[in-house]
Scaffold this motif. Structure first.
Motif, PDB file in Angstrom:
ATOM      1  N   HIS A  60       0.836  -1.198   0.000  1.00 50.41           N
ATOM      2  CA  HIS A  60       0.000   0.000   0.000  1.00 50.41           C
ATOM      3  C   HIS A  60       0.876   1.255   0.000  1.00 50.41           C
ATOM      4  N   ILE A  61       0.478   2.255  -0.808  1.00 49.41           N
ATOM      5  CA  ILE A  61       1.156   3.558  -0.842  1.00 49.41           C
ATOM      6  C   ILE A  61       0.176   4.621  -0.367  1.00 49.41           C
ATOM      7  N   HIS A  62       0.642   5.511   0.527  1.00 46.00           N
ATOM      8  CA  HIS A  62      -0.253   6.545   1.049  1.00 46.00           C
ATOM      9  C   HIS A  62       0.512   7.811   1.420  1.00 46.00           C
ATOM     10  N   GLY A  63      -0.141   8.946   1.219  1.00 48.57           N
ATOM     11  CA  GLY A  63       0.434  10.236   1.589  1.00 48.57           C
ATOM     12  C   GLY A  63       0.040  10.643   2.995  1.00 48.57           C
ATOM     13  N   LEU A  64       1.007  11.082   3.763  1.00 45.99           N
ATOM     14  CA  LEU A  64       0.722  11.491   5.145  1.00 45.99           C
ATOM     15  C   LEU A  64      -0.106  12.771   5.214  1.00 45.99           C
ATOM     16  N   LYS A  65      -0.128  13.541   4.125  1.00 43.73           N
ATOM     17  CA  LYS A  65      -0.918  14.776   4.081  1.00 43.73           C
ATOM     18  C   LYS A  65      -2.187  14.589   3.241  1.00 43.73           C
ATOM     19  N   ASP A  66      -2.602  13.367   3.055  1.00 44.90           N
ATOM     20  CA  ASP A  66      -3.804  13.088   2.271  1.00 44.90           C
ATOM     21  C   ASP A  66      -5.030  13.627   3.005  1.00 44.90           C
ATOM     22  N   GLY A  67      -5.696  14.616   2.405  1.00 41.93           N
ATOM     23  CA  GLY A  67      -6.864  15.216   3.022  1.00 41.93           C
ATOM     24  C   GLY A  67      -8.176  14.617   2.552  1.00 41.93           C
ATOM     25  N   VAL A  68      -8.121  13.656   1.648  1.00 39.51           N
ATOM     26  CA  VAL A  68      -9.326  13.009   1.134  1.00 39.51           C
ATOM     27  C   VAL A  68      -9.529  11.655   1.803  1.00 39.51           C
ATOM     28  N   VAL A  69      -8.503  10.830   1.769  1.00 36.58           N
ATOM     29  CA  VAL A  69      -8.508   9.538   2.453  1.00 36.58           C
ATOM     30  C   VAL A  69      -7.392   9.598   3.496  1.00 36.58           C
ATOM     31  N   ALA A  70      -7.755   9.856   4.722  1.00 34.11           N
ATOM     32  CA  ALA A  70      -6.755  10.034   5.774  1.00 34.11           C
ATOM     33  C   ALA A  70      -5.999   8.731   6.022  1.00 34.11           C
ATOM     34  N   TYR A  71      -4.743   8.858   6.406  1.00 36.71           N
ATOM     35  CA  TYR A  71      -3.920   7.673   6.628  1.00 36.71           C
ATOM     36  C   TYR A  71      -4.272   6.947   7.926  1.00 36.71           C
ATOM     37  N   ASP A  72      -4.343   7.677   9.036  1.00 39.51           N
ATOM     38  CA  ASP A  72      -4.497   7.017  10.336  1.00 39.51           C
ATOM     39  C   ASP A  72      -5.732   7.461  11.115  1.00 39.51           C
ATOM     40  N   GLU A  73      -6.747   7.948  10.383  1.00 38.55           N
ATOM     41  CA  GLU A  73      -8.017   8.290  11.019  1.00 38.55           C
ATOM     42  C   GLU A  73      -9.128   8.152   9.986  1.00 38.55           C
ATOM     43  N   ILE A  74     -10.384   8.241  10.425  1.00 42.82           N
ATOM     44  CA  ILE A  74     -11.497   8.168   9.485  1.00 42.82           C
ATOM     45  C   ILE A  74     -11.474   9.410   8.601  1.00 42.82           C
ATOM     46  N   GLY A  75     -11.571   9.208   7.281  1.00 46.49           N
ATOM     47  CA  GLY A  75     -11.483  10.308   6.335  1.00 46.49           C
ATOM     48  C   GLY A  75     -12.799  11.045   6.168  1.00 46.49           C
ATOM     49  N   ILE A  76     -12.767  12.110   5.382  1.00 49.24           N
ATOM     50  CA  ILE A  76     -13.947  12.979   5.242  1.00 49.24           C
ATOM     51  C   ILE A  76     -15.089  12.262   4.514  1.00 49.24           C
ATOM     52  N   TYR A  77     -14.790  11.228   3.754  1.00 46.78           N
ATOM     53  CA  TYR A  77     -15.828  10.451   3.078  1.00 46.78           C
ATOM     54  C   TYR A  77     -16.016   9.088   3.744  1.00 46.78           C
ATOM     55  N   ASN A  78     -15.711   9.028   5.019  1.00 51.60           N
ATOM     56  CA  ASN A  78     -15.922   7.819   5.822  1.00 51.60           C
ATOM     57  C   ASN A  78     -15.032   6.661   5.388  1.00 51.60           C
ATOM     58  N   SER A  79     -13.824   6.985   4.960  1.00 52.26           N
ATOM     59  CA  SER A  79     -12.831   5.939   4.706  1.00 52.26           C
ATOM     60  C   SER A  79     -12.225   5.506   6.033  1.00 52.26           C
ATOM     61  N   MET A  80     -11.918   4.230   6.131  1.00 56.18           N
ATOM     62  CA  MET A  80     -11.359   3.681   7.356  1.00 56.18           C
ATOM     63  C   MET A  80      -9.846   3.917   7.412  1.00 56.18           C
ATOM     64  N   PRO A  81      -9.271   4.069   8.613  1.00 51.53           N
ATOM     65  CA  PRO A  81      -7.819   4.272   8.721  1.00 51.53           C
ATOM     66  C   PRO A  81      -7.039   3.131   8.085  1.00 51.53           C
ATOM     67  N   ILE A  82      -6.021   3.466   7.336  1.00 54.24           N
ATOM     68  CA  ILE A  82      -5.176   2.456   6.694  1.00 54.24           C
ATOM     69  C   ILE A  82      -4.506   1.581   7.743  1.00 54.24           C
ATOM     70  N   THR A  83      -4.163   2.172   8.871  1.00 58.74           N
ATOM     71  CA  THR A  83      -3.522   1.405   9.946  1.00 58.74           C
ATOM     72  C   THR A  83      -4.411   0.258  10.417  1.00 58.74           C
ATOM     73  N   GLU A  84      -5.732   0.483  10.460  1.00 55.01           N
ATOM     74  CA  GLU A  84      -6.645  -0.581  10.868  1.00 55.01           C
ATOM     75  C   GLU A  84      -6.693  -1.694   9.816  1.00 55.01           C
ATOM     76  N   GLY A  85      -6.638  -1.315   8.553  1.00 57.62           N
ATOM     77  CA  GLY A  85      -6.595  -2.324   7.498  1.00 57.62           C
ATOM     78  C   GLY A  85      -5.367  -3.204   7.614  1.00 57.62           C
ATOM     79  N   PHE A  86      -4.231  -2.597   7.940  1.00 58.87           N
ATOM     80  CA  PHE A  86      -3.009  -3.385   8.101  1.00 58.87           C
ATOM     81  C   PHE A  86      -3.092  -4.293   9.321  1.00 58.87           C
ATOM     82  N   ASP A  87      -3.767  -3.848  10.363  1.00 61.85           N
ATOM     83  CA  ASP A  87      -3.962  -4.723  11.525  1.00 61.85           C
ATOM     84  C   ASP A  87      -4.749  -5.974  11.127  1.00 61.85           C
ATOM     85  N   ILE A  88      -5.781  -5.783  10.295  1.00 63.20           N
ATOM     86  CA  ILE A  88      -6.595  -6.916   9.849  1.00 63.20           C
ATOM     87  C   ILE A  88      -5.754  -7.885   9.028  1.00 63.20           C
TER      88      ILE A  88
END
Length: 269
Positions: free
Chosen positions: A176-204
Motif C-alpha cells: 500500500h502507498i499513502h500520503g501522510l498529508k492526504d486530506g481526502v482519504v486520511a492515513y491514520d483516522e477516518i477520512g472525510i468520506y468515511n474511509s477507514m484508517p489504513i492502519t486498521e486495514g493493516f492490523d486486519i
C-alpha cells in the motif's frame, strides 16, 4: 442471410482475434474494460496482468490518457486492464457490506474470465492496483476475492464505511502507498468520506497473514517513498507499507512499480 453467416463466422473465431483493446472496449456483462498489450508481443509468451481500478468519477478512457501509467506496465511485459465503474463509483463487496447496485464481485470475475480467454496470462505476475475509491476496491478484492491475484497494490485508498470482520479467502500479498498529508482519504483516522484508517486495514491483514515479527525498512525504487515490510509470517505472505509526504495523488509510474515489488516476492507466496 449475410448477417446470419457473419454472426456465425464471428462465433467460431478465436476470441483473441476479435477487436478489443485500448480504444475499442471489451464487453462483459454489466460493463466493459479497456486493455493495452505490450508492443511487439508475439501472441504466445504469457503476459503479466495488471487490473487497475480507477478513482471516483474517472473512467477507463481517462485512465488511458495517462501514458506514463500504461507504458510503465506494458514495458514490463504485462497487460494493462482498466475496468469501468458504473457512474464512476465502485461499490463495496462482501457479506454484510455490499452496497446496492451492480454486484462488483461478479463483474470483476467476469472481467478476469474474459481477459484470460483473450490473452495468455502469467499467473505468477497478476496484480490488482487502483487509486482512491479504486484502491478501496483493491482492498475489498484482496479480502473477498483474494485468490484472484498474486498481489495487491492499492494507492491512497482503503476500506470504506466499515472494516470487514473477516476476510474469507485468506492471506494475501499487499503493498500500500499513502500520503501522510492526504486530506481526502486520511492515513491514520477516518477520512472525510468515511474511509477507514489504513492502519486498521493493516492490523486486519497482519492478523490474517499470521505476521510473526516486526516490520523492517526496505528500499524503494522511488526516493519519495519510505517503505516498511512484514515478510515474517506463518502464511509466507508479504505486506508492505510505503508512505510519502504528499497528499492524495498517484504518479503514473507507481502502478508499474507494483510489478517490480511483485517480482521480489518469495516463490512460495
Amino acid at each position: 442471410m449475410r448477417a446470419f453467416f457473419l454472426s456465425l463466422f464471428l462465433l467460431v473465431l478465436p476470441t483473441q482475434v476479435l477487436a478489443c483493446g485500448p480504444e475499442t472496449s471489451c464487453g462483459v456483462p454489466e460493463g466493459y474494460y479497456l486493455a493495452a498489450v505490450p508492443e511487439g508481443w508475439d501472441g504466445k509468451t504469457p503476459l503479466g496482468l495488471v487490473v487497475y481500478f480507477h478513482g471516483w468519477n474517472s473512467s477507463p478512457e481517462a485512465t488511458f490518457r495517462n501514458k506514463a501509467m500504461i507504458n510503465g506496465v506494458t514495458s514490463r511485459n504485462a497487460l494493462f486492464v482498466a475496468p469501468f465503474a458504473e457512474r464512476g463509483y465502485w461499490r463495496q463487496i462482501g457479506e454484510g457490506r455490499a452496497e446496492p447496485g451492480r454486484d462488483e464481485a461478479a463483474f470483476i470475475n467476469a472481467v478476469l474470465e474474459d481477459v484470460r480467454r483473450r490473452w495468455l496470462v502469467d499467473e505468477e505476475r497478476t496484480l490488482a492496483s487502483g487509486f482512491s475509491r479504486g484502491a478501496s476496491t483493491v482492498w475489498n478484492v484482496a479480502c473477498y476475492l483474494g485468490n484472484e491475484f498474486r498481489g495487491y497494490a492499492p494507492i491512497a485508498g482503503g476500506f470504506w464505511r466499515s472494516n470487514p470482520e473477516a476476510c474469507p479467502t485468506g492471506p494475501v500479498n499487499l503493498r500500500h502507498i499513502h500520503g501522510l498529508k492526504d486530506g481526502v482519504v486520511a492515513y491514520d483516522e477516518i477520512g472525510i468520506y468515511n474511509s477507514m484508517p489504513i492502519t486498521e486495514g493493516f492490523d486486519i491483514l497482519s492478523h490474517l497473514n499470521g505476521v510473526s515479527a516486526e516490520s523492517r525498512p526496505v528500499e524503494s525504487n522511488d526516493a519519495r517513498l519510505a517503505c516498511e515490510r512484514w515478510d515474517k509470517s506463518r502464511s509466507g505472505r508479504v505486506l508492505e507499507l510505503c508512505l510519502h509526504e504528499g497528499g492524495h495523488s498517484i504518479p503514473g509510474e507507481w502502478v508499474g512499480h507494483g510489478l517490480d515489488w511483485l517480482d521480489t516476492l518469495p516463490d512460495a507466496s
